[in-house]
Design a protein around this motif. Structure first.
Motif, PDB file in Angstrom:
ATOM      1  N   PRO A 204       0.812  -1.225   0.000  1.00 41.74           N
ATOM      2  CA  PRO A 204       0.000   0.000   0.000  1.00 41.74           C
ATOM      3  C   PRO A 204       0.846   1.276   0.000  1.00 41.74           C
ATOM      4  O   PRO A 204       0.544   2.230  -0.723  1.00 41.74           O
ATOM      5  N   HIS A 205       1.900   1.297   0.789  1.00 37.36           N
ATOM      6  CA  HIS A 205       2.780   2.469   0.848  1.00 37.36           C
ATOM      7  C   HIS A 205       3.451   2.713  -0.504  1.00 37.36           C
ATOM      8  O   HIS A 205       3.486   3.843  -1.000  1.00 37.36           O
ATOM      9  N   LEU A 206       3.979   1.656  -1.109  1.00 33.76           N
ATOM     10  CA  LEU A 206       4.650   1.796  -2.401  1.00 33.76           C
ATOM     11  C   LEU A 206       3.673   2.199  -3.500  1.00 33.76           C
ATOM     12  O   LEU A 206       3.994   3.054  -4.336  1.00 33.76           O
ATOM     13  N   ALA A 207       2.489   1.601  -3.521  1.00 30.43           N
ATOM     14  CA  ALA A 207       1.497   1.941  -4.543  1.00 30.43           C
ATOM     15  C   ALA A 207       1.144   3.426  -4.485  1.00 30.43           C
ATOM     16  O   ALA A 207       1.084   4.109  -5.512  1.00 30.43           O
ATOM     17  N   GLU A 208       0.940   3.933  -3.274  1.00 33.43           N
ATOM     18  CA  GLU A 208       0.657   5.357  -3.115  1.00 33.43           C
ATOM     19  C   GLU A 208       1.858   6.196  -3.542  1.00 33.43           C
ATOM     20  O   GLU A 208       1.722   7.227  -4.199  1.00 33.43           O
ATOM     21  N   GLY A 209       3.057   5.720  -3.211  1.00 32.43           N
ATOM     22  CA  GLY A 209       4.273   6.440  -3.581  1.00 32.43           C
ATOM     23  C   GLY A 209       4.465   6.545  -5.085  1.00 32.43           C
ATOM     24  O   GLY A 209       4.895   7.581  -5.593  1.00 32.43           O
ATOM     25  N   TRP A 210       4.159   5.472  -5.813  1.00 30.85           N
ATOM     26  CA  TRP A 210       4.283   5.536  -7.278  1.00 30.85           C
ATOM     27  C   TRP A 210       3.364   6.623  -7.830  1.00 30.85           C
ATOM     28  O   TRP A 210       3.757   7.387  -8.715  1.00 30.85           O
ATOM     29  N   THR A 211       2.158   6.710  -7.308  1.00 28.07           N
ATOM     30  CA  THR A 211       1.217   7.721  -7.792  1.00 28.07           C
ATOM     31  C   THR A 211       1.673   9.136  -7.432  1.00 28.07           C
ATOM     32  O   THR A 211       1.743  10.012  -8.297  1.00 28.07           O
ATOM     33  N   LEU A 212       2.002   9.350  -6.159  1.00 27.78           N
ATOM     34  CA  LEU A 212       2.334  10.699  -5.691  1.00 27.78           C
ATOM     35  C   LEU A 212       3.723  11.172  -6.115  1.00 27.78           C
ATOM     36  O   LEU A 212       3.944  12.376  -6.267  1.00 27.78           O
ATOM     37  N   ASN A 213       4.661  10.249  -6.280  1.00 32.31           N
ATOM     38  CA  ASN A 213       6.047  10.638  -6.532  1.00 32.31           C
ATOM     39  C   ASN A 213       6.525  10.378  -7.962  1.00 32.31           C
ATOM     40  O   ASN A 213       7.591  10.859  -8.343  1.00 32.31           O
ATOM     41  N   TYR A 214       5.756   9.612  -8.709  1.00 33.52           N
ATOM     42  CA  TYR A 214       6.110   9.357 -10.110  1.00 33.52           C
ATOM     43  C   TYR A 214       5.034   9.873 -11.056  1.00 33.52           C
ATOM     44  O   TYR A 214       5.282  10.782 -11.844  1.00 33.52           O
ATOM     45  N   TRP A 215       3.835   9.269 -11.024  1.00 32.93           N
ATOM     46  CA  TRP A 215       2.845   9.544 -12.067  1.00 32.93           C
ATOM     47  C   TRP A 215       2.324  10.970 -12.036  1.00 32.93           C
ATOM     48  O   TRP A 215       2.243  11.609 -13.099  1.00 32.93           O
ATOM     49  N   GLN A 216       1.969  11.499 -10.864  1.00 28.90           N
ATOM     50  CA  GLN A 216       1.435  12.860 -10.810  1.00 28.90           C
ATOM     51  C   GLN A 216       2.473  13.907 -11.213  1.00 28.90           C
ATOM     52  O   GLN A 216       2.195  14.748 -12.066  1.00 28.90           O
ATOM     53  N   PRO A 217       3.690  13.878 -10.648  1.00 29.91           N
ATOM     54  CA  PRO A 217       4.668  14.878 -11.087  1.00 29.91           C
ATOM     55  C   PRO A 217       5.134  14.651 -12.533  1.00 29.91           C
ATOM     56  O   PRO A 217       5.425  15.617 -13.248  1.00 29.91           O
ATOM     57  N   LEU A 218       5.172  13.400 -12.983  1.00 27.47           N
ATOM     58  CA  LEU A 218       5.559  13.125 -14.366  1.00 27.47           C
ATOM     59  C   LEU A 218       4.554  13.753 -15.327  1.00 27.47           C
ATOM     60  O   LEU A 218       4.938  14.341 -16.348  1.00 27.47           O
ATOM     61  N   ALA A 219       3.271  13.671 -15.013  1.00 27.81           N
ATOM     62  CA  ALA A 219       2.250  14.294 -15.849  1.00 27.81           C
ATOM     63  C   ALA A 219       2.468  15.802 -15.934  1.00 27.81           C
ATOM     64  O   ALA A 219       2.302  16.398 -17.009  1.00 27.81           O
ATOM     65  N   LYS A 220       2.855  16.424 -14.833  1.00 34.29           N
ATOM     66  CA  LYS A 220       3.130  17.868 -14.849  1.00 34.29           C
ATOM     67  C   LYS A 220       4.357  18.201 -15.701  1.00 34.29           C
ATOM     68  O   LYS A 220       4.348  19.181 -16.443  1.00 34.29           O
ATOM     69  N   VAL A 221       5.396  17.400 -15.587  1.00 37.92           N
ATOM     70  CA  VAL A 221       6.610  17.629 -16.374  1.00 37.92           C
ATOM     71  C   VAL A 221       6.315  17.488 -17.865  1.00 37.92           C
ATOM     72  O   VAL A 221       6.838  18.242 -18.688  1.00 37.92           O
ATOM     73  N   LEU A 222       5.454  16.542 -18.211  1.00 34.83           N
ATOM     74  CA  LEU A 222       5.164  16.269 -19.628  1.00 34.83           C
ATOM     75  C   LEU A 222       4.119  17.224 -20.207  1.00 34.83           C
ATOM     76  O   LEU A 222       3.923  17.262 -21.426  1.00 34.83           O
ATOM     77  N   ALA A 223       3.429  17.995 -19.349  1.00 31.46           N
ATOM     78  CA  ALA A 223       2.368  18.897 -19.817  1.00 31.46           C
ATOM     79  C   ALA A 223       2.911  20.043 -20.643  1.00 31.46           C
ATOM     80  O   ALA A 223       4.017  20.470 -20.524  1.00 31.46           O
TER      81      ALA A 223
END
Length: 182
Positions: free
Chosen positions: A163-182
Motif C-alpha cells: 500500500p505504501h509503495l502503490a501510493e508512492g508511485w502515484t504521488l512521486n512518479y505519475w502525478q509529477p511526471l504528468a506535470k513535467v510532460l504537460a
C-alpha cells in the motif's frame, strides 16, 4: 502493436510474481528455509498500475531515464514537498546494468533492461530495506493514438510495503511526471 490485455494477462502477472518469489527466495535465511522446506509462499504482494500521459513514448521514456528530466519529476514529487529528503541530485545511468540513485539517494538500483521508447526494467530498492533486498519495477510504454499508456508492475518488495509503495508511485512518479510532460 502489442495487445496489453494479452501481454499482462493473469498468467503473465503470475509469471512476474513467480519471478519475484524466486528473487525473494534467494534472500531467505537458512532457518526459515529449513522450517518451510518445499512449501510455497502465498504472501507475495504485487502492484499493477496503468496511467495515460499526454505525450509520446519517447518523451515519457526520456523523462524516466534522463537524469536532468527525472530530477524535475523529483522536484515536483510529494516526497520532496512533504519530507526533508537529501538534496543529492538524481543519478541515472542509461545503460543496462547501470546504477541509479534517486530521491536524494533514498531509492537506488540497477537498470536490468532498457528498450528505448518501449520498456524499462529495474532492480529497485529503498535503502532502508534489509541489505540485499531488491524488487523489480517494470515500465511498459504503449502508444495509444497520440498518447502513451504506461503499464507498470512492481514485484518482489518486502511483505506489507504494497500500500505504501502503490501510493508512492502515484504521488512521486505519475502525478509529477504528468506535470513535467504537460
Amino acid at each position: 502493436m502489442v495487445n496489453t490485455e494479452e501481454r499482462f494477462s493473469p498468467e503473465r502477472r503470475q509469471l512476474l510474481v513467480g519471478a519475484a518469489v524466486l528473487f525473494g527466495g534467494l534472500t531467505v535465511n537458512a532457518s526459515a528455509y529449513a522450517e518451510g522446506e518445499g512449501e510455497v509462499s502465498h504472501t507475495a504482494e504485487a502492484i499493477h498500475q496503468e496511467t495515460v500521459f499526454n505525450a509520446s513514448r519517447k518523451k515519457v521514456y526520456d523523462a524516466l531515464t534522463v537524469t536532468a528530466q527525472f530530477q524535475k519529476v523529483i522536484d515536483l514529487s510529494a516526497a520532496t514537498q512533504a519530507m526533508a529528503i537529501s538534496k543529492k541530485p538524481a543519478e541515472i545511468n542509461r545503460e543496462p546494468g547501470g546504477a541509479f540513485s534517486i530521491f536524494g539517494g533514498h531509492i537506488v538500483g540497477r537498470q536490468i533492461e532498457l528498450v528505448p521508447e518501449q520498456r524499462i526494467v529495474q532492480a529497485w530498492r529503498v535503502v532502508t530495506w534489509d541489505p540485499g533486498i531488491f524488487s523489480i519495477a517494470h515500465f511498459e510504454l504503449v502508444e495509444q493514438g497520440g498518447v502513451t499508456k504506461l503499464v507498470f508492475d512492481h514485484i518482489g518488495f518486502p511483505v506489507g510495503q504494497g500500500p505504501h509503495l502503490a501510493e508512492g508511485w502515484t504521488l512521486n512518479y505519475w502525478q509529477p511526471l504528468a506535470k513535467v510532460l504537460a
